[in-house]
Design a protein around this motif. Structure first.
Motif, PDB file in Angstrom:
ATOM      1  N   ALA A  32      12.904  -3.551  -0.014  1.00 18.72           N
ATOM      2  CA  ALA A  32      11.683  -2.770   0.159  1.00 18.72           C
ATOM      3  C   ALA A  32      11.057  -2.419  -1.184  1.00 18.72           C
ATOM      4  N   ILE A  33      11.872  -2.013  -2.134  1.00 16.48           N
ATOM      5  CA  ILE A  33      11.348  -1.620  -3.448  1.00 16.48           C
ATOM      6  C   ILE A  33      10.925  -2.839  -4.254  1.00 16.48           C
ATOM      7  N   GLN A  34      11.603  -3.968  -4.065  1.00 21.28           N
ATOM      8  CA  GLN A  34      11.277  -5.168  -4.840  1.00 21.28           C
ATOM      9  C   GLN A  34       9.896  -5.708  -4.520  1.00 21.28           C
ATOM     10  N   ALA A  37       0.832  -1.203   0.000  1.00 22.94           N
ATOM     11  CA  ALA A  37       0.000   0.000   0.000  1.00 22.94           C
ATOM     12  C   ALA A  37       0.865   1.250   0.000  1.00 22.94           C
ATOM     13  N   PHE A  38       1.952   1.244   0.779  1.00 21.84           N
ATOM     14  CA  PHE A  38       2.827   2.412   0.848  1.00 21.84           C
ATOM     15  C   PHE A  38       3.548   2.626  -0.488  1.00 21.84           C
ATOM     16  N   LEU A  39       4.000   1.550  -1.109  1.00 18.69           N
ATOM     17  CA  LEU A  39       4.654   1.675  -2.411  1.00 18.69           C
ATOM     18  C   LEU A  39       3.680   2.174  -3.465  1.00 18.69           C
ATOM     19  N   ASN A  40       2.411   1.799  -3.346  1.00 16.06           N
ATOM     20  CA  ASN A  40       1.399   2.330  -4.268  1.00 16.06           C
ATOM     21  C   ASN A  40       1.249   3.840  -4.110  1.00 16.06           C
ATOM     22  N   GLN A  53       6.568  -3.634 -10.515  1.00 16.71           N
ATOM     23  CA  GLN A  53       6.294  -2.570 -11.468  1.00 16.71           C
ATOM     24  C   GLN A  53       7.017  -1.286 -11.073  1.00 16.71           C
ATOM     25  N   LEU A  54       7.046  -0.993  -9.779  1.00 18.23           N
ATOM     26  CA  LEU A  54       7.734   0.203  -9.305  1.00 18.23           C
ATOM     27  C   LEU A  54       9.242   0.029  -9.327  1.00 18.23           C
ATOM     28  N   SER A  55       9.728  -1.152  -8.962  1.00 14.92           N
ATOM     29  CA  SER A  55      11.173  -1.374  -8.914  1.00 14.92           C
ATOM     30  C   SER A  55      11.817  -1.231 -10.284  1.00 14.92           C
ATOM     31  N   ASN A  56      11.057  -1.524 -11.345  1.00 13.09           N
ATOM     32  CA  ASN A  56      11.594  -1.361 -12.697  1.00 13.09           C
ATOM     33  C   ASN A  56      11.858   0.094 -13.050  1.00 13.09           C
TER      34      ASN A  56
END
Length: 268
Positions: free
Chosen positions: A164-166, A137-140, A170-173
């Motif tokens: 944490a990013i992995q 949720a936080f990464l979103n 989609q975000l880690s890319n």
């Protein structure tokens, strides 16, 4: 002391930040993850970058111009607390008890008004302090802010930041990685020692770049063992102009290992 002048890697990361800041706005902005060990210069580096891009007055507008916003991730991945941090950094009045969606609306509105071009989140590895659901949720939230504002996101943290990013592939890319290695006995480290010697007001040269001090020798290890005690003694003895008095704890209040013996007890 500006470490970017003695470390090629720190200078390279600083240039990466400058490139990101001037990147044209788009729906899929590039991001950067700066990773390194504790006390390795990460926060110093991004604060120096922020110092080069300070907020500016905007006489013709209603809000100041804030090209770069630097804040620390909350201790646990919490959307509401994250928006609280943004609003506090912008000195904006808000109700801590408001729902997260209301804080989100207010934060995004203000970030647009100040002309934000980059968001820097320190201690981003704090994401791992929550459950998997809270991490996602936080990464979103981070992903949403980047898409909505069309600004690059810079995360700063320890090696745990990779994990944490992995959590969100989609975000880690979208994150490039900049690893700040530990200081080693190389040219950068010797330049650092030479710079220390130049800025320290010592009467005689210390010749810090000699191999006996720069290498992992017996002399160097002995210096490392003695340094904390010498540093603390010098700091205690210095007549600081910010101190109005000096006091010493009574023997009963001092730690057990540091209590002084009374004359009666020391005679035997």
């Amino acid at each position: 002391l500006d470490l970017t002048l003695v470390s090629e890697q720190l200078f390279k990361v600083l240039k990466q930040l400058e490139t990101l800041l001037s990147f044209p706005a788009s729906h899929r902005m590039p991001n950067l993850l700066i990773v390194g060990d504790t006390n390795n210069g990460k926060t110093m580096l991004v604060k120096r970058f922020c110092g080069q891009h300070k907020p500016q007055d905007n006489p013709t507008g209603e809000a100041a111009v804030v090209p770069v916003l630097f804040l620390q991730a909350p201790p646990v991945p919490d959307e509401g607390r994250f928006y609280n941090a943004i609003l506090e950094r912008l000195f904006a009045p808000y109700n801590p008890g408001d729902r997260a969606d209301r804080k989100q609306f207010q934060a995004i509105k203000l970030l647009r008004e100040v002309g934000l071009k980059m968001l820097i989140i320190d201690e981003i590895h704090h994401i791992l302090a929550g459950s998997i659901a809270k991490q996602k949720a936080f990464l979103n939230v981070i992903k949403y802010l980047g898409n909505e504002l069309e600004v690059p996101i810079v995360g700063v943290g320890t090696r745990d930041a990779f994990r944490a990013i992995q959590t969100d592939p989609q975000l880690s890319n979208r994150f490039d990685h900049a690893l700040l290695p530990r200081w080693a006995n190389d040219d950068d480290f010797r330049r650092l020692l030479a710079t220390f010697e130049l800025v320290l007001p010592l009467r005689y040269p210390s010749v810090l770049i000699e191999a006996s001090l720069a290498d992992n020798t017996k002399a160097a290890r002995l210096c490392n063992q003695r340094w904390p005690a010498v540093r603390d003694a010098v700091l205690r003895a210095h007549p600081w102009n910010c101190a109005s008095a000096q006091a010493e704890l009574a023997a009963s209040a001092a730690p057990a290992g540091r209590r002084r013996s009374s004359p009666e007890n020391s005679s035997g």
